[in-house]
Design a protein around this motif. Structure first.
Motif, PDB file in Angstrom:
ATOM      1  N   THR A   1      11.703  16.463  13.778  1.00  0.00           N
ATOM      2  CA  THR A   1      11.400  15.736  12.550  1.00  0.00           C
ATOM      3  C   THR A   1      11.572  14.253  12.811  1.00  0.00           C
ATOM      4  O   THR A   1      12.603  13.833  13.338  1.00  0.00           O
ATOM      5  N   ILE A   2      10.565  13.485  12.445  1.00  0.00           N
ATOM      6  CA  ILE A   2      10.591  12.042  12.659  1.00  0.00           C
ATOM      7  C   ILE A   2      10.486  11.353  11.304  1.00  0.00           C
ATOM      8  O   ILE A   2       9.543  11.600  10.552  1.00  0.00           O
ATOM      9  N   MET A   3      11.477  10.528  10.978  1.00  0.00           N
ATOM     10  CA  MET A   3      11.469   9.757   9.738  1.00  0.00           C
ATOM     11  C   MET A   3      10.618   8.516   9.959  1.00  0.00           C
ATOM     12  O   MET A   3      10.752   7.832  10.979  1.00  0.00           O
ATOM     13  N   VAL A   4       9.717   8.235   9.007  1.00  0.00           N
ATOM     14  CA  VAL A   4       8.805   7.097   9.142  1.00  0.00           C
ATOM     15  C   VAL A   4       8.816   6.263   7.864  1.00  0.00           C
ATOM     16  O   VAL A   4       9.216   6.747   6.800  1.00  0.00           O
ATOM     17  N   ASP A   5       8.374   5.015   7.981  1.00  0.00           N
ATOM     18  CA  ASP A   5       8.337   4.108   6.834  1.00  0.00           C
ATOM     19  C   ASP A   5       6.920   3.871   6.321  1.00  0.00           C
ATOM     20  O   ASP A   5       6.743   3.198   5.314  1.00  0.00           O
ATOM     21  N   ALA A   6       5.919   4.386   7.021  1.00  0.00           N
ATOM     22  CA  ALA A   6       4.521   4.189   6.626  1.00  0.00           C
ATOM     23  C   ALA A   6       3.868   5.544   6.366  1.00  0.00           C
ATOM     24  O   ALA A   6       4.277   6.552   6.941  1.00  0.00           O
ATOM     25  N   THR A   7       2.852   5.551   5.522  1.00  0.00           N
ATOM     26  CA  THR A   7       2.183   6.814   5.199  1.00  0.00           C
ATOM     27  C   THR A   7       1.135   7.182   6.238  1.00  0.00           C
ATOM     28  O   THR A   7       0.666   8.314   6.254  1.00  0.00           O
ATOM     29  N   ARG A   8       0.773   6.279   7.121  1.00  0.00           N
ATOM     30  CA  ARG A   8      -0.189   6.587   8.190  1.00  0.00           C
ATOM     31  C   ARG A   8       0.586   6.679   9.502  1.00  0.00           C
ATOM     32  O   ARG A   8       1.244   5.715   9.921  1.00  0.00           O
ATOM     33  N   VAL A   9       0.499   7.834  10.156  1.00  0.00           N
ATOM     34  CA  VAL A   9       1.250   8.072  11.396  1.00  0.00           C
ATOM     35  C   VAL A   9       0.321   8.643  12.458  1.00  0.00           C
ATOM     36  O   VAL A   9      -0.708   9.233  12.148  1.00  0.00           O
ATOM     37  N   SER A  10       0.711   8.464  13.715  1.00  0.00           N
ATOM     38  CA  SER A  10      -0.040   9.064  14.812  1.00  0.00           C
ATOM     39  C   SER A  10       0.905   9.909  15.650  1.00  0.00           C
ATOM     40  O   SER A  10       2.116   9.678  15.681  1.00  0.00           O
ATOM     41  N   CYS A  11       0.322  10.902  16.329  1.00  0.00           N
ATOM     42  CA  CYS A  11       1.120  11.765  17.197  1.00  0.00           C
ATOM     43  C   CYS A  11       0.308  12.046  18.456  1.00  0.00           C
ATOM     44  O   CYS A  11      -0.895  12.312  18.386  1.00  0.00           O
ATOM     45  N   ASP A  12       0.984  11.982  19.612  1.00  0.00           N
ATOM     46  CA  ASP A  12       0.344  12.333  20.879  1.00  0.00           C
ATOM     47  C   ASP A  12       1.166  13.367  21.637  1.00  0.00           C
ATOM     48  O   ASP A  12       0.962  13.598  22.819  1.00  0.00           O
ATOM     49  N   GLY A  13       2.106  13.972  20.948  1.00  0.00           N
ATOM     50  CA  GLY A  13       2.955  14.985  21.566  1.00  0.00           C
ATOM     51  C   GLY A  13       4.133  14.420  22.317  1.00  0.00           C
ATOM     52  O   GLY A  13       5.078  15.131  22.643  1.00  0.00           O
ATOM     53  N   GLY A  14       4.106  13.137  22.623  1.00  0.00           N
ATOM     54  CA  GLY A  14       5.233  12.474  23.261  1.00  0.00           C
ATOM     55  C   GLY A  14       5.489  12.891  24.691  1.00  0.00           C
ATOM     56  O   GLY A  14       6.498  12.530  25.260  1.00  0.00           O
ATOM     57  N   GLY A  15       4.603  13.625  25.310  1.00  0.00           N
ATOM     58  CA  GLY A  15       4.864  14.094  26.667  1.00  0.00           C
ATOM     59  C   GLY A  15       3.987  13.460  27.720  1.00  0.00           C
ATOM     60  O   GLY A  15       3.800  14.039  28.776  1.00  0.00           O
ATOM     61  N   GLY A  16       3.437  12.288  27.440  1.00  0.00           N
ATOM     62  CA  GLY A  16       2.547  11.651  28.409  1.00  0.00           C
ATOM     63  C   GLY A  16       1.383  12.572  28.724  1.00  0.00           C
ATOM     64  O   GLY A  16       0.690  13.039  27.823  1.00  0.00           O
ATOM     65  N   ALA A  17       1.178  12.874  30.001  1.00  0.00           N
ATOM     66  CA  ALA A  17       0.089  13.767  30.402  1.00  0.00           C
ATOM     67  C   ALA A  17       0.303  15.195  29.895  1.00  0.00           C
ATOM     68  O   ALA A  17      -0.625  15.984  29.831  1.00  0.00           O
ATOM     69  N   LEU A  18       1.529  15.524  29.544  1.00  0.00           N
ATOM     70  CA  LEU A  18       1.834  16.860  29.050  1.00  0.00           C
ATOM     71  C   LEU A  18       1.737  16.953  27.533  1.00  0.00           C
ATOM     72  O   LEU A  18       1.980  18.007  26.963  1.00  0.00           O
ATOM     73  N   GLY A  19       1.389  15.854  26.888  1.00  0.00           N
ATOM     74  CA  GLY A  19       1.267  15.826  25.426  1.00  0.00           C
ATOM     75  C   GLY A  19      -0.078  16.378  24.984  1.00  0.00           C
ATOM     76  O   GLY A  19      -0.612  17.315  25.586  1.00  0.00           O
ATOM     77  N   HIS A  20      -0.634  15.794  23.936  1.00  0.00           N
ATOM     78  CA  HIS A  20      -1.941  16.201  23.421  1.00  0.00           C
ATOM     79  C   HIS A  20      -2.707  14.956  23.009  1.00  0.00           C
ATOM     80  O   HIS A  20      -2.149  13.862  23.007  1.00  0.00           O
ATOM     81  N   PRO A  21      -3.994  15.083  22.675  1.00  0.00           N
ATOM     82  CA  PRO A  21      -4.746  13.903  22.253  1.00  0.00           C
ATOM     83  C   PRO A  21      -4.087  13.234  21.049  1.00  0.00           C
ATOM     84  O   PRO A  21      -3.492  13.915  20.206  1.00  0.00           O
ATOM     85  N   ARG A  22      -4.172  11.915  20.987  1.00  0.00           N
ATOM     86  CA  ARG A  22      -3.599  11.192  19.844  1.00  0.00           C
ATOM     87  C   ARG A  22      -4.399  11.526  18.597  1.00  0.00           C
ATOM     88  O   ARG A  22      -5.618  11.443  18.581  1.00  0.00           O
ATOM     89  N   VAL A  23      -3.669  11.924  17.568  1.00  0.00           N
ATOM     90  CA  VAL A  23      -4.279  12.228  16.276  1.00  0.00           C
ATOM     91  C   VAL A  23      -3.567  11.418  15.211  1.00  0.00           C
ATOM     92  O   VAL A  23      -2.396  11.065  15.353  1.00  0.00           O
TER      93      VAL A  23
END
Length: 65
Positions: free
Chosen positions: A7-29
């Motif tokens: 769980t990641i607490m954020v201050d903005a309603t628009r967020v992005s995620c890339d899995g955080g694993g570099g090459a082992l992550g996923h496409p940025r969404v």
């Protein structure tokens, strides 16, 4: 409700995620947090919670203006 793996607490309603694993992550969404106060990544199930929003269980709810 099943607990999110992270769980990641954020201050903005628009967020992005890339899995955080570099090459082992996923496409940025990109996601927009709606009235529920949180959004979960469709790839890795990370949960992004808007600080002070309805899903913030840390007691940091914003005062009514």
């Amino acid at each position: 409700m099943i607990e999110a793996p992270e769980t990641i607490m954020v201050d903005a309603t628009r967020v992005s995620c890339d899995g955080g694993g570099g090459a082992l992550g996923h496409p940025r969404v990109w996601y927009v947090i709606g009235e529920s106060g949180f959004v979960e990544c469709k790839y890795c199930d990370r949960r992004f919670v808007l600080r002070g929003g309805p899903a913030d269980e840390s007691g940091g709810a914003l005062a009514a203006q």
